[in-house]
Design a protein around this motif. Structure first.
Motif, short mmCIF file in Angstrom:
data_model
loop_
_atom_site.label_atom_id
_atom_site.label_comp_id
_atom_site.label_asym_id
_atom_site.label_seq_id
_atom_site.Cartn_x
_atom_site.Cartn_y
_atom_site.Cartn_z
N PRO A 280 30.67 86.62 -70.80
CA PRO A 280 30.98 85.40 -70.07
C PRO A 280 30.32 84.20 -70.74
N ALA A 281 31.07 83.11 -70.79
CA ALA A 281 30.54 81.90 -71.40
C ALA A 281 29.43 81.33 -70.53
N GLY A 282 28.42 80.76 -71.18
CA GLY A 282 27.35 80.11 -70.43
C GLY A 282 27.84 78.81 -69.83
N PRO A 283 27.04 78.22 -68.95
CA PRO A 283 27.44 76.97 -68.33
C PRO A 283 27.55 75.84 -69.36
N SER A 284 28.50 74.97 -69.17
CA SER A 284 28.67 73.82 -70.05
C SER A 284 27.83 72.67 -69.50
N LEU A 285 26.84 72.25 -70.27
CA LEU A 285 25.91 71.23 -69.82
C LEU A 285 26.06 69.95 -70.63
N PRO A 286 25.88 68.80 -70.01
CA PRO A 286 25.86 67.54 -70.77
C PRO A 286 24.75 67.56 -71.82
N GLY A 287 24.91 66.77 -72.86
CA GLY A 287 23.94 66.76 -73.95
C GLY A 287 22.53 66.45 -73.49
N GLU A 288 22.38 65.53 -72.54
CA GLU A 288 21.05 65.14 -72.08
C GLU A 288 20.34 66.31 -71.41
N LEU A 289 21.09 67.09 -70.61
CA LEU A 289 20.50 68.27 -69.97
C LEU A 289 20.16 69.34 -71.00
N GLN A 290 21.01 69.49 -71.99
CA GLN A 290 20.74 70.47 -73.04
C GLN A 290 19.45 70.13 -73.78
N GLN A 291 19.24 68.86 -74.07
CA GLN A 291 18.03 68.45 -74.78
C GLN A 291 16.79 68.70 -73.93
N ARG A 292 16.88 68.38 -72.64
CA ARG A 292 15.74 68.62 -71.75
C ARG A 292 15.46 70.11 -71.62
N ALA B 245 25.15 66.44 -49.36
CA ALA B 245 24.37 65.28 -49.83
C ALA B 245 23.28 65.69 -50.82
N GLY B 246 23.23 66.96 -51.17
CA GLY B 246 22.18 67.44 -52.05
C GLY B 246 22.40 67.09 -53.50
N SER B 247 21.50 67.60 -54.34
CA SER B 247 21.52 67.31 -55.77
C SER B 247 22.42 68.29 -56.51
N ASP B 248 22.91 67.86 -57.65
CA ASP B 248 23.63 68.77 -58.54
C ASP B 248 22.70 69.93 -58.88
N PRO B 249 23.14 71.18 -58.72
CA PRO B 249 22.24 72.31 -58.94
C PRO B 249 21.59 72.35 -60.32
N ALA B 250 22.38 72.08 -61.37
CA ALA B 250 21.81 72.13 -62.71
C ALA B 250 20.71 71.09 -62.87
N GLN B 251 20.95 69.89 -62.37
CA GLN B 251 19.95 68.82 -62.46
C GLN B 251 18.70 69.18 -61.66
N ALA B 252 18.91 69.67 -60.44
CA ALA B 252 17.77 70.01 -59.57
C ALA B 252 16.94 71.14 -60.16
N LEU B 253 17.60 72.16 -60.68
CA LEU B 253 16.88 73.30 -61.24
C LEU B 253 16.11 72.93 -62.51
N LEU B 254 16.71 72.05 -63.32
CA LEU B 254 16.01 71.59 -64.52
C LEU B 254 14.82 70.72 -64.13
N ASP B 255 15.00 69.85 -63.14
CA ASP B 255 13.87 69.06 -62.63
C ASP B 255 12.73 69.98 -62.20
N PHE B 256 13.09 71.07 -61.52
CA PHE B 256 12.06 71.98 -61.02
C PHE B 256 11.32 72.66 -62.17
N MET B 257 12.04 73.13 -63.17
CA MET B 257 11.37 73.82 -64.27
C MET B 257 10.51 72.86 -65.08
N GLU B 258 10.88 71.59 -65.15
CA GLU B 258 10.00 70.60 -65.78
C GLU B 258 8.75 70.40 -64.92
N PHE B 259 8.89 70.44 -63.62
CA PHE B 259 7.76 70.34 -62.71
C PHE B 259 6.82 71.55 -62.89
N VAL B 260 7.41 72.73 -63.05
CA VAL B 260 6.61 73.95 -63.23
C VAL B 260 5.86 73.92 -64.55
#
Length: 235
Positions: free
Chosen positions: A9-21, A104-119
């Protein structure tokens, strides 16, 4: 292209900015030999659509940080994740996250990346950690193509290891809160439960030092030994 690449299965397609982070996330080290006090810990709790490890999804993440032997209230994390096609489940009566809050929540990919940066490169603590570890790991893989490798310690194992006199090995978080007479004013949302778990963890770290357990690595070793003893047949 590999002959069998179409089977994977193909991985998720992420915008370039998320890929860099994503690429800048630090590697997760093994548990340290530093003191329990020196270690930065991320204490997390998840609210999910249910308890099925393979089908249910993460709805919200709450986390606090223990650093320098105390809860650092300047470091807190809370996100509600958007969840498409959410159907009302009995769990909504517990955590209170209905369709409007999820929409009204956050985009999951954005929220999860935010969390791992927090960790960062910190180990994580949770109550009944295997569930949170599995659900978070699945969400990270599904939305970011990221493999979770951070160490997790389970407060639900640490508590009976260090406090056998409580005789409440299979207890829930509320049972330990009551046993230690903690004043917890809110429960059953991710941030409140993470805070309650962190307060319990600080008490347990103090008990650990009294029992000559001084490092995260040593604590994990003692937990593993205790779990093996629990599983051993008694004659």
């Amino acid at each position: 292209m590999s002959l069998f690449s179409w089977l994977r299965p193909a991985g998720p397609s992420l915008p370039g900015e998320l890929q860099q982070r994503l690429q800048r996330l630090p590697s997760a080290p093994e548990l340290s030999e530093c003191s329990l006090r020196e270690q930065r810990w991320v204490v997390l709790d998840l609210e999910t659509t249910g308890l099925n490890l393979n089908k249910d999804r993460v709805l919200s993440i709450g986390a606090v940080v223990i650093e320098d032997g105390a809860i650092d209230f300047s470091q807190q994390f809370e996100r509600t994740l958007q969840c498409a096609d959410l159907k009302l489940a009995p769990s909504v009566l517990i955590h209170g996250l209905g369709p409007s809050a999820i929409a009204a929540g956050s985009d999951p990919a954005q929220a999860l990346l935010d969390f791992m940066e927090f960790v960062g490169d910190s180990p994580m603590l949770a109550f009944h950690a295997p569930f949170d570890q599995h659900m978070l790991g699945r969400a990270l893989k599904d939305h970011l193509g990221y493999k979770l490798q951070h160490p997790f310690l389970d407060v639900a194992d640490i508590a009976p290891l260090l406090c056998p006199q409580a005789h409440i090995r299979d207890a829930g978080l509320d049972d330990w809160i009551d046993w230690f007479k903690l004043e917890v004013f809110e429960r059953h949302n991710a941030s409140a439960d993470a805070l309650a778990t962190a307060e319990l963890a600080l008490i347990l770290f103090s008990r650990a030092r009294q029992q000559q357990i001084h490092s995260p690595q040593n604590l994990q070793q003692r937990v593993n030994q205790w779990k093996r003893r629990q599983r051993a047949p008694s004659f």
